[in-house]
Design a protein around this motif. Structure first.
Motif, mmCIF file in Angstrom:
data_model
loop_
_atom_site.group_PDB
_atom_site.id
_atom_site.type_symbol
_atom_site.label_atom_id
_atom_site.label_comp_id
_atom_site.label_asym_id
_atom_site.label_seq_id
_atom_site.Cartn_x
_atom_site.Cartn_y
_atom_site.Cartn_z
ATOM 1 N N SER A 84 -46.901 14.056 20.382
ATOM 2 C CA SER A 84 -46.912 15.516 20.321
ATOM 3 C C SER A 84 -47.090 15.959 18.871
ATOM 4 C CB SER A 84 -45.600 16.067 20.894
ATOM 5 O OG SER A 84 -45.586 17.480 20.787
ATOM 6 N N ASN A 129 -53.287 13.923 19.560
ATOM 7 C CA ASN A 129 -52.265 14.732 20.223
ATOM 8 C C ASN A 129 -52.246 14.418 21.722
ATOM 9 O OD1 ASN A 129 -50.341 16.917 20.537
ATOM 10 N ND2 ASN A 129 -52.024 18.061 21.476
ATOM 11 N N ILE A 134 -49.971 16.049 24.042
ATOM 12 C CA ILE A 134 -49.513 17.172 24.865
ATOM 13 C C ILE A 134 -50.400 18.373 24.569
ATOM 14 C CG2 ILE A 134 -47.586 18.704 25.420
ATOM 15 C CD1 ILE A 134 -45.684 16.506 24.605
#
Length: 817
Positions: free
Chosen positions: A630, A656, A658
């Motif tokens: 994240s 990334n 999320i």
């Protein structure tokens, strides 16, 4: 730019030679014109570099010398002085080629096919003949070292072939082969992701998958280095004949293979090069300029004649000569080089071994280690460097890291012609290398003569399921098989393996991290693939370990004891979001109570940012870092551990996991290291208006914007200047309009745009970038494809023949799926 400089230098030297032979007004004007063009080009190059680089590369000196030629009159009576002067000029520009970044030359890795012009034309016609719709097999044959693979690679990469065929694939066969590896090689080479599911298929299942892929499409498959027609009999049923004009191209040492596989035409049997072609090839391989100094030409011609037209011998001997441009050395080689080069491999083996005998001891070890790999195996450069270091072949040299010294060794072997470049990265650096079969024979013979301990990579066989068998390359394969066949907990590993420094089981899947390997206390390199790859805390017992590579289908949890492994240089995890236990580092301390450091750690890949909040103090010398997890805050800002103080950090990947529902903002630029050379973003959804921030990174050379890295319809670069950027890659982005100019990317060498299906055009002005060598547009709209072609045509009309454009629109890409 390098190609243009070479062309202008050749024109000037030719003009000088003509003027010396016939000093009339016409040739004097030609010489003045060519010297002026060369001088102006050098001045243009000077503007692309800062003052220190100009002085370093000798551009100023070269420019001044060209200016003197422009001002002075050279009559035949002054020919000797002129030759000496031009030799100095050539030497200066040769040094320029050596000192310039590798990525600025031969970024495409084009092959030298000197003497095969007629063969190229003939074979291109046969491969792309629209009048012949039937499936055809075409074969190229000839003895080792004549250039079969080089010619096939030239054809495979030809723009006409690239445009003509829907699918192109290449695989090496070798004397000992597995049908499964051939099928996997073809599938992966055709730009298909070979997943674990595919890898575990049986031969028949793989063949059926290949058949479905090729069905109804126009394809070209190259089977390189076939030793026996049995290979084709084993796989030919998987190649459909749908009357689309598909082709299979063989290369073989056996002229009869073509007739045994019922080739459509007589085999193309390669000949030896004639004296003119040999000399041309020799100059291309020996000199960056492709021009031999006057003082060395007599020796060079004697040497090339003794190579008897064998290209491999010419390449090898050029590697001996290219870094020692002295009359004494060239004279010695001219005298020693064997006359018996062609009638039988054993007769010219001694001549090929000349380069090996000239190597310093540490390079001999590095070369002999290549005997560990299977025939025709492409070795990833990063892996090779780590293995060399683990085996103890690389010694510290000044302030350089062991990895930098190892890379110097690799380039020395490649420059001497002992190793071949098989793949290049986007920035022109070498990604994978291999060794010619004849030189591998030299390697094995020398290893035996010098009693060099040579364990080997080989295929370990393991059950992939109840019905299929999986093969994976393993080193040393005997130990790999032992570990696979029996659990050795509580039983000592045989004494002969106690001193093993390398255990590579990266391609041999297991269920869990095999704790038995922890008995191998002398390990320096450990690579393991496991469904659950989390290692036990006792991993720290491997106190000498330098490289740890773990591939897993589950997220890996690394124990906190990993921070006790002070000799660790590369920690490479391949799964999802990987954790290091106890991110509160104070809990892991040395005997004196201070937090442990990994001073040698240079690579840390695909780790959760939660695990590395204090990475700068824990691994101060890290060079390659990848965060996976994240990376977007609740407010929509890109965030990750501060790496500003990592003075040696060159490569940073931000993945990334999320997704964020809106466009995100970049974090403070102070979070990035000022020495960063390569930056990769993926799934970060940064607003295009934020990308200008990266232009302030003073050393950024490579920027990769991958799947959903940026979001928005318009990227307008405005006045920002990515002053050092050489490679820009854009993959799977939703951009529609790109507004930019050559001033935004003054040093760009390669532009790659893949699968940006909404993009309408490539900015036309980018074609005017003086350093730009390649534009690659694939899977975009037809209008984007056409704009790339338009750029190439405009540049050709302006006399720029050095820009290469590779473009295939989205519709053609979809038809390949």
């Amino acid at each position: 730019m390098a190609d243009a400089l070479t062309l202008l230098l050749k024109e000037f030297v030719d003009a000088f030679k003509r003027y010396c032979l016939l000093p009339d007004t016409k040739y004097r004007e030609l010489m003045i014109h060519s010297s002026t063009a060369l001088r102006n080009h050098l001045l243009t190059m000077m503007r692309l570099y800062n003052k220190d680089m100009v002085l370093l590369c000798g551009l100023k000196r070269a420019t001044d010398r060209v200016n003197r030629i422009f001002l002075e009159d050279f009559f035949p009576s002054r020919k000797q002085r002129g030759e000496k002067f031009i030799d100095e000029l050539i030497d200066t520009i040769e040094n320029l080629y050596k000192l310039k970044d590798n990525s600025s030359s031969n970024i495409e890795g084009e092959e030298d096919v000197v003497g095969f012009d007629e063969e190229v034309v003939t074979l291109l016609d046969q491969l792309t003949a629209t009048s012949i719709k039937q499936f055809q097999v075409i074969s190229i044959a000839g003895m080792a070292g004549l250039g079969k693979t080089t010619l096939a690679r030239k054809l495979f990469n030809d723009p006409l072939v690239e445009y003509f065929f829907d699918i192109r694939a290449w695989t090496r066969v070798s004397q000992v082969y597995l049908v499964k590896d051939l099928l996997l090689g073809i599938l992966s080479s055709s730009n298909r992701d070979v997943t674990d599911e595919i890898y575990q298929m049986s031969d028949v299942q793989l063949g059926e998958k290949l058949y479905r892929l090729l069905k109804g499409r126009k394809y070209l498959v190259v089977l390189d280095d076939i030793w026996d027609s049995k290979v084709w009999n084993d796989i030919k049923m998987y190649f459909p004949d749908d009357k689309t004009g598909s082709r299979v191209l063989f290369t073989s040492r056996d002229v009869d293979v073509g007739s045994h596989v019922q080739a459509a035409r007589p085999t193309h049997v390669l000949r030896f090069r004639n004296e003119v072609e040999s000399w041309d090839l020799f100059m291309k391989k020996t000199f960056g300029t492709g021009i031999c100094p006057f003082s060395l030409e007599a020796f060079g011609r004697v040497i090339t004649r003794k190579c008897e037209g064998l290209p491999l011998a010419i390449v090898i001997v050029s590697g001996l000569l290219k870094n020692k441009l002295s009359n004494k050395w060239w004279g010695q080689i001219a005298e020693k080089l064997s006359l018996f080069m062609v009638s039988n491999a054993s007769q010219y083996m001694h001549s090929l071994a000349l380069s090996y005998n000239d190597l310093p001891p540490h390079l001999k070890q590095c070369f002999l280690f290549f005997g560990s790999f299977p025939e025709d195996y492409e070795v990833p450069v990063t892996k090779l460097i780590w293995l060399w270091i683990a085996q103890g072949f690389i010694n510290q040299s000044g302030s350089k890291t062991l990895e930098d010294v190892a890379e110097d060794c690799l380039m020395a072997l490649i420059n001497r012609g002992l190793l071949l470049t098989s793949k290049k990265r986007a920035d022109g650096r070498i990604k994978a290398c291999c060794i010619h079969d004849l030189l591998r024979d030299v390697c094995l013979r020398k290893a035996e003569e010098e009693k060099f301990s040579l364990l080997s990579y080989n295929y370990a066989l393991v059950p992939a399921s109840s019905t299929t068998i999986h093969s994976g390359l393993c080193y040393p394969h005997e130990l790999g098989n032992i570990l696979l066949k029996a659990r050795l907990i509580g039983r000592p590993i045989h004494y002969e393996y106690k001193t093993v420094r390398v255990l590579d089981m990266e391609y041999v899947p297991m269920s869990v991290f095999h704790s038995d390997v922890l008995h191998l206390s002398d390990l320096r390199y450990l690579a393991i693939q496991a469904y659950d790859g989390s290692p036990p805390a006792s991993i720290s017992n491997l106190v000498n370990l330098q490289t740890l590579i773990i591939s897993s289908q589950k997220n890996i949890v690394l124990p906190k004891t990993i921070w006790n492994m002070v000799n660790l240089r590369h920690l490479y995890t391949k799964s999802g979001e990987n954790l290091i236990e106890q991110p509160n580092f104070v809990q892991v301390a040395g005997n004196d109570g201070s937090p442990n450091l990994l001073p040698s750690l240079q690579t840390l890949s695909q780790v959760s940012p939660r695990s590395c909040q204090d990475v700068s103090s824990r691994a101060p010398n890290i060079r390659k870092l990848g965060f996976c997890g994240s990376l977007i805050s609740s407010l929509g800002d890109l965030e990750f551990p501060n790496v500003n103080s990592l003075q040696h950090l060159q490569k940073l990947k931000l993945l990334n996991t999320i997704p964020y529902p809106e466009a995100t903002r970049l974090c403070n630029l102070e979070m990035f290291s000022k020495n960063l050379r390569k930056l990769t973003l993926s799934n970060t959804k940064v607003d295009w208006e934020e990308i200008w921030t990266f232009s302030r990174l003073p050393n950024l050379e490579i920027l990769k914007l991958k799947l959903h890295a940026c979001t928005g319809e318009i990227w307008e670069t405005g006045d920002e200047e990515f002053s050092q950027l050489k490679v820009l890659k854009m993959h799977y982005l939703d951009i529609k309009c790109w507004i930019s100019s050559r001033d935004n990317f003054p040093r760009l060498q390669r532009l790659v745009v893949h699968r940006c299906s909404k993009l309408k055009r490539i900015p036309l002005d980018l074609g005017s970038i003086l350093t730009l060598e390649v534009i690659e547009v694939r899977g975009c709209s037809t209008s984007a494809h056409n704009s790339a072609i338009e750029i190439q045509k405009e540049q050709e009309n302006e006399g720029n023949s050095f820009l290469k454009v590779h473009a295939k629109p989205e519709l053609e890409i979809q038809n390949e799926q």
